[in-house]
Design a protein around this motif. Structure first.
Motif: not given
Length: 246
Positions: A147-153, A171-177, A212-222, A224-226
Motif C-alpha cells: 500500500s502507498w499513501f501520499g505525504a499528507d496522509v 485503509l480503515m486506520y487511514v480513514e479514522s485518522v 498483478i492487481v493495481h488497486h486505487v481507492v478514491y475518497d468522496l472528493q474523487d 486518490p487516497l491509497e
C-alpha cells in the motif's frame, strides 16, 4: 430525488448517487442511466453539470456512452478479495478471517515509483509512505501487497511506518485518522512472470506466472487516497463478473 448540498461539487453529488445505485445493484450491467437532459431536470442543474456527472462515472469505469443511443452501466469486473477484506473490516473491525495472518516485510518512507506517483497524483520524485505485507494461511502465501499513501496522509498516520500489524486494516486506520472516507475503487489487472523476490515470498518456482492487481481507492472528493499493488500466485486468484446473457 436527493437535494443538492453545498459541501461538494454538484456534478460529483449526482455521480455518487448514480454510482451508489450501480454498486447496490439497483442499476445493473446493460441498464441505461438517465440522460444529461433528464439529470438536469431531476436535479435542477445545468446541462454541462449533468454532462460532467456522466463523465465522472465514465472515468470511474462504471458506465459507457453508446453513440446515438445513450449511457449504459458497464459489466463490472471486481477484485472480490479487496472488496471482501474492506467489507469485513467495516463489519467486524478485523480484516482477516481466522487462520489468515499478515507479515509486514517493509514499512516507511520511500521515493514513490513513477507509476505510484501517477496513481496518487503526486509530482515525480515525491516521497510517499509504503507498507508491504505477505498474507498467509495454513495453505501457504496468499498474496504480496504493498500500500502507498501520499505525504499528507503519511504525516497524519504514523502507524503506517510501524512494522506491527494494524488490526482494523490499513485503509480503515487511514480513514479514522485523516477523516477522508474511501468512496470507490478502480482495479487494473495483468499477468506476468514473478520477480525473484516475489517467487521467494510466495514460495514459487522461479519464472512462475503471477497476477498483478493495481488497486486505487478514491475518497468522496474523487481524490486518490491509497494505491495498492497486489501479487497473486497461481490458484489464489479470486475475481468475479456479472453480465446479462440475453
Amino acid at each position: 430525488m436527493p437535494q443538492i448540498e453545498e459541501t461538494q461539487p454538484k456534478c460529483l453529488q449526482i455521480a455518487h448517487h448514480i454510482r451508489d445505485q450501480i454498486l447496490r445493484g439497483d442499476l445493473r450491467p446493460g441498464d441505461e442511466v438517465p440522460s444529461e437532459r433528464q439529470l438536469a431536470a431531476d436535479w435542477n442543474v445545468s446541462r454541462p453539470t449533468a454532462a460532467r456527472s456522466l463523465e465522472a462515472l465514465s472515468h470511474q469505469g462504471l458506465v459507457e456512452k453508446r453513440q446515438g443511443s445513450g449511457t449504459y452501466v458497464r459489466g463490472l469486473a471486481v477484485n472480490r478479495r479487496a472488496r471482501e477484506l474492506y467489507g469485513r473490516a467495516k463489519q467486524t473491525g478485523k480484516i482477516y478471517t481466522p487462520g489468515e495472518y499478515a507479515v509486514i516485510t517493509s514499512a516507511g518512507w520511500l521515493e514513490a515509483p513513477d507509476y505510484v506517483a501517477e496513481a496518487l497524483s503526486l509530482a515525480a520524485g515525491s516521497r510517499a509512505v509504503h507498507r508491504q505485507r505477505v498474507t498467509k494461511n495454513e495453505s501457504g502465501p496468499i498474496t504480496i501487497s504493498t500500500s502507498w499513501f501520499g505525504a499528507d496522509v503519511g504525516e497524519q498516520a504514523p502507524k503506517l511506518c510501524d512494522p506491527d500489524r494494524i488490526q482494523e486494516g490499513t485503509l480503515m486506520y487511514v480513514e479514522s485518522v485523516t477523516g477522508r472516507q474511501g468512496s470507490y475503487a478502480e482495479d487494473r489487472m495483468c499477468a506476468r512472470l514473478a520477480t525473484e523476490d516475489e517467487a521467494a515470498d510466495l514460495e514459487l518456482e522461479p519464472g512462475a506466472a503471477v497476477l498483478i492487481v493495481h488497486h486505487v481507492v478514491y475518497d468522496l472528493q474523487d481524490r486518490p487516497l491509497e494505491f495498492a499493488e497486489a501479487t497473486y500466485p497461481p490458484g489464489r486468484w479470486a475475481f468475479e463478473q456479472g453480465y446479462p446473457i440475453s
